[in-house]
Design a protein around this motif. Structure first.
Motif, PDB file in Angstrom:
ATOM      1  N   ASP A 303       0.974  -1.182  -0.066  1.00  0.00           N
ATOM      2  CA  ASP A 303       0.048  -0.061  -0.115  1.00  0.00           C
ATOM      3  C   ASP A 303       0.951   1.362   0.005  1.00  0.00           C
ATOM      4  O   ASP A 303       1.456   1.539   1.140  1.00  0.00           O
ATOM      5  N   TYR A 304       1.096   1.792  -1.288  1.00  0.00           N
ATOM      6  CA  TYR A 304       1.774   2.993  -1.479  1.00  0.00           C
ATOM      7  C   TYR A 304       1.447   4.104  -1.084  1.00  0.00           C
ATOM      8  O   TYR A 304       1.774   5.375  -1.056  1.00  0.00           O
ATOM      9  N   THR A 305      -0.172   4.216  -0.655  1.00  0.00           N
ATOM     10  CA  THR A 305      -0.964   5.557  -0.593  1.00  0.00           C
ATOM     11  C   THR A 305      -0.607   6.146   1.038  1.00  0.00           C
ATOM     12  O   THR A 305      -0.770   7.392   0.949  1.00  0.00           O
ATOM     13  N   SER A 306      -0.814   5.362   2.025  1.00  0.00           N
ATOM     14  CA  SER A 306      -0.795   5.879   3.486  1.00  0.00           C
ATOM     15  C   SER A 306       0.495   5.214   4.128  1.00  0.00           C
ATOM     16  O   SER A 306       0.239   4.053   4.762  1.00  0.00           O
ATOM     17  N   PRO A 307       1.809   5.581   4.019  1.00  0.00           N
ATOM     18  CA  PRO A 307       2.739   4.930   4.703  1.00  0.00           C
ATOM     19  C   PRO A 307       2.700   5.234   6.311  1.00  0.00           C
ATOM     20  O   PRO A 307       2.350   6.313   6.706  1.00  0.00           O
ATOM     21  N   VAL A 308       3.380   4.366   7.057  1.00  0.00           N
ATOM     22  CA  VAL A 308       3.505   4.666   8.360  1.00  0.00           C
ATOM     23  C   VAL A 308       4.884   5.546   8.503  1.00  0.00           C
ATOM     24  O   VAL A 308       5.809   5.030   8.196  1.00  0.00           O
ATOM     25  N   VAL A 309       4.648   6.646   9.132  1.00  0.00           N
ATOM     26  CA  VAL A 309       5.733   7.573   9.169  1.00  0.00           C
ATOM     27  C   VAL A 309       6.556   7.603  10.579  1.00  0.00           C
ATOM     28  O   VAL A 309       5.873   7.804  11.841  1.00  0.00           O
TER      29      VAL A 309
END
Length: 366
Positions: A303-309
């Motif tokens: 899932d490239y839309t919402s990374p864990v930062v």
């Protein structure tokens, strides 16, 4: 005599004193006294006045927090509203005490909270409760943007820096490489591993005696100043990266703009015309040192839309799990990682593995 008067008196004496080797000892003592008084100003002895920022209703949201500092009419509000308007999903959110709330911007998958710190200049120095609380909020920021008018930048820059420095905020600096350890007996044990231009054993002892410290090990591993030693002894300094945003570049020539671009930590913009916002956001991203980790459910594409930062320095698999849910660490068997941090893709790793920006992770539970 009030605290403000005592601080002014010491500052005047320091201004009158010539700086040379003979006066270094005396200046060191004055600096230590000044630091103690300023600490008292931020956190009064009674513990009242909200010095720690507790009860100041500023909920920390998102992956990073940026504080905007600047004098009135430099274009701060325009910059905030235009940034939030252009790059934001949420234009405003609930916030009770600070007056200006532009919202959260999304950039490169990260949610970044923007805060205007209105009282940081007016009234903060004289110890008014709100000034203290605003300073306490500034100390929690991951990055500070000092917004300046390009036509009068230097005077304002120095005033704001002086204000923030006075409250224990160190801009674009690293903690001084000084070892300091209190002990029960044995006196002051002073060691310097390199040549010192300002501090010697006697000056170190006199500064420590001002803090009623008579037994300690002090190791100077850099050419340290009296201010550096006081910062280490105080132990409450915060080291925050800072970008100087020079606004209203539509009012200067191209030649002047070329000169500004050479100044360190500076980004010239026009908030009104929305010029150079991309450069500013790119610089903000560089200074925040955030690491994006993409998730990959089993049998599915990442899932490239919402990374864990994650913040740089806290990028282990365990840090990643804790960011999602604290119970995830207990259930973790191992993880599969694709990306720059591993030698082959995928690689089976444990909870201590350090990940890098844009790695992909799949968690395997017990």
């Amino acid at each position: 005599m009030s605290l403000i008067a005592k601080i002014a008196e010491i500052e005047n004496e320091m201004a009158r004193t010539q700086k040379n080797k003979a006066t270094a000892h005396h200046l060191g003592l004055l600096k230590a006294r000044l630091a103690k008084l300023k600490r008292e100003l931020i956190t009064p002895k009674g513990g009242s006045g909200g010095g720690t920022g507790e009860g100041f209703d500023v909920a920390k949201t998102g992956d990073a927090r940026i504080g905007f500092v600047g004098f009135p009419s430099v274009g701060k509000s325009t910059l905030l509203s235009n940034l939030a308007g252009v790059y934001s999903e949420v234009a405003a959110y609930e916030f009770t005490t600070l007056t200006t709330v532009p919202g959260v911007i999304r950039y490169k998958g990260a949610k970044i909270q923007l805060l205007d710190l209105p009282g940081i200049i007016e009234g903060a120095k004289d110890g008014k409760g709100r000034g203290r609380q605003v300073i306490a909020v500034a100390r929690t920021c991951n990055l500070i943007l000092i917004v300046l008018d390009v036509l009068k930048p230097l005077g304002h820059k120095k005033l704001i820096e002086h204000e923030l420095e006075g409250f224990g905020i160190r801009l674009n600096k690293s903690p001084p490489n000084i070892g300091f350890k209190k002990k029960d007996k044995g006196g002051i044990n002073f060691t310097a591993t390199c040549a010192q231009s300002e501090l010697d054993g006697d000056t170190v002892k006199s500064i420590l005696s001002e803090y009623k410290i008579h037994n300690a090990d002090v190791t100077l591993r850099c050419d340290a100043t009296a201010d550096d030693l006081i910062d280490v002894v105080e132990g409450n300094r915060v080291y925050i990266p800072c970008i100087y945003v020079l606004n209203k570049i539509d009012q200067i020539s191209v030649e002047e703009l070329d000169i500004i671009y050479k100044v360190p930590h500076c980004v010239p913009i026009s908030a009104h015309h929305r010029w150079n916002f991309d450069d500013l956001l790119e610089r903000i991203w560089d200074y925040l040192h955030l690491v994006r980790i993409y998730t990959k459910p089993k049998g599915q594409l990442p899932d490239y839309t919402s990374p864990v930062v994650l913040p740089d320095g806290h990028t282990t698999v365990e840090d990643f799990c804790l960011k999602i849910h604290k119970n995830l660490v207990k259930e973790l068997k191992h993880a599969l990682v694709w990306g720059a941090s591993v030698k082959h893709n995928p690689q089976k790793v444990g909870r201590e593995h350090l990940m890098e920006d844009e790695d992909v992770i799949q968690l395997v539970k017990k």
